[in-house]
Each structure stands twice: as structure tokens, then as C-alpha cells.
Design an enzyme around this catalytic site. Structure first.
Site, PDB file in Angstrom:
ATOM      1  N   SER A 118      17.798 -50.012  -5.495  1.00 55.23           N
ATOM      2  CA  SER A 118      17.905 -49.660  -4.072  1.00 55.23           C
ATOM      3  C   SER A 118      18.277 -48.191  -3.899  1.00 55.23           C
ATOM      4  O   SER A 118      18.940 -47.596  -4.758  1.00 55.23           O
ATOM      5  CB  SER A 118      18.979 -50.524  -3.395  1.00 55.23           C
ATOM      6  N   ARG A 151      30.120 -58.214  -5.132  1.00 58.42           N
ATOM      7  CA  ARG A 151      29.834 -59.568  -4.662  1.00 58.42           C
ATOM      8  C   ARG A 151      30.541 -59.870  -3.344  1.00 58.42           C
ATOM      9  O   ARG A 151      30.009 -60.589  -2.501  1.00 58.42           O
ATOM     10  CB  ARG A 151      30.190 -60.579  -5.751  1.00 58.42           C
ATOM     11  N   GLU A 200      22.825 -58.769  -6.964  1.00 62.52           N
ATOM     12  CA  GLU A 200      24.249 -58.776  -7.316  1.00 62.52           C
ATOM     13  C   GLU A 200      24.636 -60.081  -8.023  1.00 62.52           C
ATOM     14  O   GLU A 200      25.741 -60.582  -7.894  1.00 62.52           O
ATOM     15  CB  GLU A 200      25.095 -58.562  -6.060  1.00 62.52           C
TER      16      GLU A 200
END
Length: 378
Positions: free
Chosen positions: A159, A244, A364
Site C-alpha cells: 500500500s 491489527r 495484516e
């Protein structure tokens, strides 16, 4: 709108980010998706709000907000536009967190300060075509030659890679050492040898770039290594808690947006002589969705509070990410069902949010990986 005061040490931050998300992000989310990009002015405004340095120490230009406040701020951004929240999440944690926790003061001045102030956008280059959650299976090589490393290899699903800035990159420096042979580097995305091979076409979050990268004889100076040689695997794993928690918060934000829209629609839509929200089938569906949504928020905030207090939070973070990401798809499904045929149309936001939220069960650490981790902790 829930009362955030008991959870956030700085409710002013939450209120400010909420207003920004509803005024600047939500109204243009569909256009942003169609354009396939996040506007530079949005990045600049987020930086001015402190969201690009949210997890960074004030010493290096960051906002240094506490973990629960950050989780709630990220929820608000995601409620405005999930794609923008992904940019912010990846930039802050794991990218900035790695440099802040493991970099030297010289490295922080060089890379962390421009990241925290929004002058640069951060990427976290760990995943490879054959190695996602299995970070010990990386093939990108960094061969030491004098005071430099020559890096060759490829990364996948990265990303923010198409935005100018820096990437935290992991490469194998000692192949025979297994996961202890992995090292961490910071590279400029404009440097020779760093190439965006392609921008992926995706189901959702189309405004957030997801790229395949390739490195060909990319020369990296020794002072671009973060931590000791061979410490890369430990550094990568250390970011899991905050990363997370961020995805859990993001899941809650997107699901909340779809839920709120469904409730408003159900109050206005007339059928069988009254509002459809008064029909038990619709009302019960929305009540169940709200209950799941609130449970996910509380799990996320619990993990964030543990982290803020310096207590072990990996189990809580994994549970929050697992539950919230799967909750979000279920709640978005309920929102679409409430709108009926209109929910399936791109004219209404729940269709886009449903697509945007699906990846939260994947990045993730997939839901399966969260379960494996939690199983080992039983």
C-alpha cells in the site's frame, strides 16, 4: 453516535477527525474510488490534523496520541472513506512505528520527521508473491558489498507505494539463518532500482493504491538498515499489535457507516403501511448488527487500552482484528439486505463499503492466521 469520552484521553481529537471525515471524506468517497486516487489536498489536510504522525513521538514532529484515541480516530476516518483509512493506517503502523521504535536519532530525523509531518508517505514492504503471513519465507535478497547492500527481488500487495516517500523494506541478508537472516531497511521510493511494477486492480478500496514492486540492483547504504543485521523478523513481528488494532478500528468504522445509512433508509422507506424499520424482520436484523458492531468496538478499545498501559496486547489485538473484520462483512451484508435492490446499486454507498471492507479479513494477517496465533496461545 456513541459517547467516546470514557475511552479517549483526547476527545477533541476524535471530534475534529469526525468532522473532517464527514465533511471532506464521505461526500467524495465514490468520486475518489472512480478516480482511483486520494487527492493530494486530502493528504495535506490529514497531515495538518496530525494524522500522519498519530503514532509518532512529539520529539520527531508527531502527534503522539494514545492508542485508544488513535483507534477511535482511525474508526472515524474509515467511516468517511475506507480507502483513506488504509493509507493512514499503513503509514502510521507499521511504517512509522518501526522507525520510531528501532531507528537511531539520525535515522528518525532523516525519515521519521518528514513522514510524521506528511511531507512523505510511508509504505511497509514485507509481503512477497510467495510469502504473505509466512514472513520467514522471503526471497528478496540484500547482499553486503563493503558499506552497501545490493537488493534484488520483488514485493506484492504494498500500500501507498505509488506515493512519494519512504518504504520500510525487509530483505534476506543471511539465507542460511532462516528467519534470523532477515534484515530491515528504509529506502526512498524514488531511488534507482526501486520500481512500481504495477498497480493492482482490486475489488474494493480502489482509491488506495496496492502495488507490486521490483528491485533490481538497488544500492542501499549501511546506515539505511534499521536495527542490527538479522533483526528484521523480530522488528516485523513487533508491529503486529498496533497494526491489527488499526485494522479492527478500520473495520468498525466502515461497518458503522454502512449501518448508519441502513438505519436512516429503514426509517424513511415505506412498505406495508408503515416504515420498514418497524417491521420485525428489518428491526431485528439491525439490532443484531448494532450489537455486533458495539462488541467489536469494545474489543478494539480493550486491546488499545492494554497497549497504552504497556501490557501484553497481542492476544486481544488478534481477537479484535478477527472479530471486527468478520463482523464488518456481516454488518455490511445486513445493510445491503435492508436496502433491498437499491443496496446492490452503485448509486448507494453500502455497495462500495461492502467491497471496501472485505479485505480487512485478509491484510495484516488473514482470519486463518489470527486463529492459528490464538490457538497457540490457548
Amino acid at each position: 453516535m456513541p459517547d467516546y469520552t470514557p475511552y479517549a484521553t483526547d476527545p477533541i481529537v476524535i471530534d475534529t477527525v469526525r468532522r473532517f471525515a464527514q465533511e471532506r471524506l464521505a461526500p467524495h468517497a465514490a468520486a475518489r474510488e472512480k478516480a482511483g486516487r486520494i487527492e493530494p489536498e486530502i493528504i495535506r489536510e490529514l497531515a495538518e490534523l496530525g494524522m500522519f504522525g498519530a503514532t509518532t513521538s512529539a520529539k520527531w514532529g508527531g502527534a503522539e496520541i494514545d492508542a485508544p484515541t488513535y483507534a477511535l480516530a482511525l474508526e472515524e476516518i474509515a467511516a468517511g472513506d475506507g480507502a483513506v483509512s488504509t493509507m493512514v493506517s499503513v503509514h502510521n503502523s507499521p511504517t512509522c512505528v518501526v522507525i520510531d521504535q528501532y531507528g537511531t536519532d539520525v535515522q528518525k530525523e532523516r525519515w521519521l520527521r518528514p513522514l510524521a509531518t506528511g511531507e512523505a508517505v510511508g509504505s511497509f514492504a514485507l509481503t512477497e508473491p510467495q510469502a504473505g503471513s509466512d514472513a520467514s519465507n522471503l526471497r528478496t535478497r540484500a547482499v553486503k558489498k563493503g558499506d552497501r547492500y545490493i537488493i534484488n527481488g520483488a514485493k506484492q500487495f504494498i500500500s501507498n507505494a505509488d506515493h512519494p516517500g519512504f518504504a520500510v523494506l525487509f530483505a534476506v541478508t543471511e539465507p542460511s539463518a532462516g528467519k534470523r537472516g532477515l534484515s530491515c531497511f528504509v529506502v526512498d521510493k524514488s531511488m534507482p532500482g526501486f520500481r512500481v511494477a504495477r498497480k493492482e486492480e482490486k475489488l474494493g478500496q480502489k482509491a488506495s493504491d496496492t502495488c507490486a514492486l521490483s528491485f533490481q540492483d538497488m544500492e542501499v547504504a549501511e546506515d539505511q538498515r534499521i536495527g542490527a543485521e538479522g533483526a528484521g523478523y523480530r522488528i516485523a513481528l513487533s508491529t503486529l499489535e498496533s497494526g491489527r488494532i488499526g485494522i479492527a478500528a478500520q473495520s468498525v468504522g466502515m461497518a458503522r457507516s454502512a449501518f448508519d445509512y441502513a438505519v436512516e433508509y429503514a426509517k424513511e422507506r415505506q412498505a406495508f403501511g408503515g416504515r420498514i424499520i418497524d417491521l420485525q424482520a428489518v428491526g431485528f436484523r439491525l439490532v443484531e448488527a448494532k450489537t455486533r458492531l458495539e462488541a467489536a468496538r469494545q474489543m478494539t478499545l480493550h486491546a488499545a487500552r492494554l497497549k497504552a498501559e504497556g501490557k501484553p496486547a497481542i492476544e486481544a489485538a488478534c481477537m479484535a482484528k478477527l472479530f471486527a473484520s468478520e463482523m464488518a462483512e456481516a454488518v455490511c451484508t445486513a445493510a445491503i439486505q435492508t436496502l433491498g435492490g437499491y443496496g446492490y446499486l452503485a448509486d448507494y454507498p453500502v455497495e462500495r463499503i461492502y467491497r471496501d471492507v472485505r479485505v480487512c479479513q485478509i491484510y495484516e494477517g488473514t482470519s486463518d492466521v489470527q486463529k492459528l496465533i490464538l490457538q497457540r496461545m490457548l
